[in-house]
Design a protein around this motif. Structure first.
Motif, PDB file in Angstrom:
ATOM      1  N   HIS A  50       0.837  -1.200   0.000  1.00 44.11           N
ATOM      2  CA  HIS A  50       0.000   0.000   0.000  1.00 44.11           C
ATOM      3  C   HIS A  50       0.875   1.254   0.000  1.00 44.11           C
ATOM      4  O   HIS A  50       1.573   1.524   0.973  1.00 44.11           O
ATOM      5  N   HIS A  69       1.375   5.480  -1.866  1.00 49.15           N
ATOM      6  CA  HIS A  69       1.041   6.588  -2.766  1.00 49.15           C
ATOM      7  C   HIS A  69       2.384   7.272  -3.028  1.00 49.15           C
ATOM      8  O   HIS A  69       2.630   8.394  -2.579  1.00 49.15           O
ATOM      9  N   HIS A 116      -9.190   1.864   0.813  1.00 49.26           N
ATOM     10  CA  HIS A 116      -8.893   2.131   2.229  1.00 49.26           C
ATOM     11  C   HIS A 116     -10.073   1.655   3.070  1.00 49.26           C
ATOM     12  O   HIS A 116     -11.217   1.984   2.758  1.00 49.26           O
ATOM     13  N   ASP A 146       2.175   3.005   3.132  1.00 46.27           N
ATOM     14  CA  ASP A 146       1.334   4.173   2.883  1.00 46.27           C
ATOM     15  C   ASP A 146       2.215   5.232   2.202  1.00 46.27           C
ATOM     16  O   ASP A 146       3.368   4.970   1.891  1.00 46.27           O
TER      17      ASP A 146
HETATM   18 ZN   LIG Z   1      -3.415   5.121   1.732  1.00 46.28          ZN
END
Ligand SMILES: [Zn+2]
Length: 438
Positions: free
Chosen positions: A67, A69, A216, A303
């Motif tokens: 996970h 970004h 999410h 994340d």
């Molecule tokens: Zn996230």
């Protein structure tokens, strides 16, 4: 056809037992997959002209960041100590609104370089300007499961985005690029930023194409208040829509009850556990021990680098274990071997992939070499298996990662990327950061 042979004193294939293979050989085929892997004594004969690389340390599969970004490297360090909602609304959303496609590309190149240098060969991404993310990953030679960000905010209609992903998959295929480096996926942001109709549409589109849906789930305690009141929990809402019947990866999953965990276990839903981000944003401690006991497919994620800032999955291994031990008051809650498996074969299982995450015949040759010339290995690597893995996971981490291959192609040599220039990547992000700063 063997194209290259690697030898190493130690191989950690990341099989279910977390075996330690001594005096090992890994053959890479011309296609970039693993031919033979195992002890040298059982390795097949190869032609004398096949190049052999003799490594000095530990070979293991490339880690999987389930996970991320990553283009948010451009926003790293901005307002990171503000409370969550102020950070999002005063800093992140306004800065993201200024990010151009080129800025996203620059951010992804740097994120990918950082991950490769840490031995993370695959990341599951969720972000906008997805074409630039694919370009960036193809440039660095990494691998991604690319979730095109689908969100319902003023000025951001979800419908054309779902159509765009449908068409992209129908045109280029679910996986494309050398070594299948890019897999397209639906990045449905969350149940609180998408109406039920959108989740149903995403589910229909993804199911028709056997694509992964990334979403999410139950990150902060106060999110999804409406959905919880109406459906009991986010997992139950997703189940009602049918989203748990296909390939689904639920990120965070901090606030799950026993029924949610049982549901995820029954449905084979992947969970991306993000202990670093959850701690930094004070979201809570996910029930890792309970999820593992129930048989949930748990993986690890960093994340985005604006909320967990160095994209180093080795830290997640350590935090996953430490937080689980504290929460359960049980120091055996997550041993070093189990933490390593979460970051490798666990990541592949959560993404619904059987071609990465393990060193075994037929999978892609995504490999990492850890140099034993490091204080963490002062006792050598010829120590008992348990001590070797403990020193790797608890003491060494990413620091001694030196060589990395993706689909058999070497993308990191002596700690630096081979396909892009790291300083140039840093300079490009510096320019983008100066432009988008609010
Ligand atoms: Zn996230």
């Amino acid at each position: 056809m063997v194209a290259r042979r690697l030898t190493a004193p130690v191989l950690l294939p990341c099989d279910p037992e977390c075996s330690v293979v001594r005096d090992a050989v890994v053959d890479i085929t011309a296609e970039g997959r693993i031919g033979y892997s195992g002890p040298a004594s059982a390795a097949p004969q190869i032609d004398s002209d096949v190049p052999v690389t003799r490594l000095s340390g530990i070979l293991l599969p490339g880690l999987i960041n389930a996970h991320a970004h990553s283009p948010m490297t451009v926003l790293r360090g901005m307002g990171g100590d503000l409370p969550l909602l102020r950070w999002l609304h005063e800093v992140i959303f306004p800065a993201e609104a200024k990010m151009s496609p080129a800025d996203v590309r620059a951010g992804m190149v740097l994120g990918s370089v950082e991950m490769l240098r840490h031995g993370v060969t695959t990341s599951a991404e969720m972000y906008f300007h997805a074409e630039q993310i694919a370009e960036a990953v193809l440039a660095t030679g990494g691998r991604t499961v690319l979730g095109v960000s689908i969100i319902d905010l003023p000025g951001l209609d979800w419908r054309p985005v779902v159509d765009k992903v449908d068409k992209w998959i129908d045109t280029d295929g679910l996986r494309f690029g050398p070594g299948d480096r890019i897999e397209l996926s639906y990045g449905a942001h969350s149940a609180y930023l998408l109406p039920e109709e959108a989740l149903r549409q995403v589910n229909d589109s993804a199911r028709q194409r056997d694509a992964l849906v990334q979403i999410h789930v139950a990150e902060a305690r106060n999110e999804d208040t409406e959905q919880r009141a109406q459906h009991g929990s986010v997992p139950r809402l997703l189940d009602k829509i049918g989203l748990l019947d296909g390939r689904t990866l639920a990120a965070h999953c901090v606030h799950l009850d026993d029924d949610d965990i049982a549901l995820f276990a029954t449905k084979g839903t992947g969970v991306a556990h993000c202990p670093g981000s959850n701690a930094k944003l004070a979201s809570g401690i996910a029930r890792l021990a309970d999820m593992r006991k129930a048989g949930v497919r748990v993986s690890l994620g960093t994340d985005g680098p604006a909320s967990n800032d160095d994209l180093d999955l080795w830290h997640e291994m350590q935090l996953a274990a430490f937080l689980s031990r504290l929460a359960t008051e049980d120091s055996t809650s997550l041993p070093a071997e189990a933490a390593l498996l979460l970051a490798t074969r666990g990541g592949a299982a959560a993404l619904g992939r059987d071609d990465i995450g393990v060193v075994e015949t037929g999978r892609w040759a995504d490999l990492v070499h850890v140099n034993p010339d490091d204080p963490a290995f002062a006792a050598g690597i010829d120590v008992p298996d348990e001590q070797l893995v403990a020193n790797l996971v608890w003491a060494a981490g990413s620091r001694p990662v030196r060589e990395v291959w993706v689909a058999g192609e070497q993308v990191v040599a002596d700690g630096e990327p081979t396909k892009v220039d790291r300083r140039r990547a840093q300079a490009d992000v510096a320019a983008a950061t100066a432009r988008v700063r609010v």
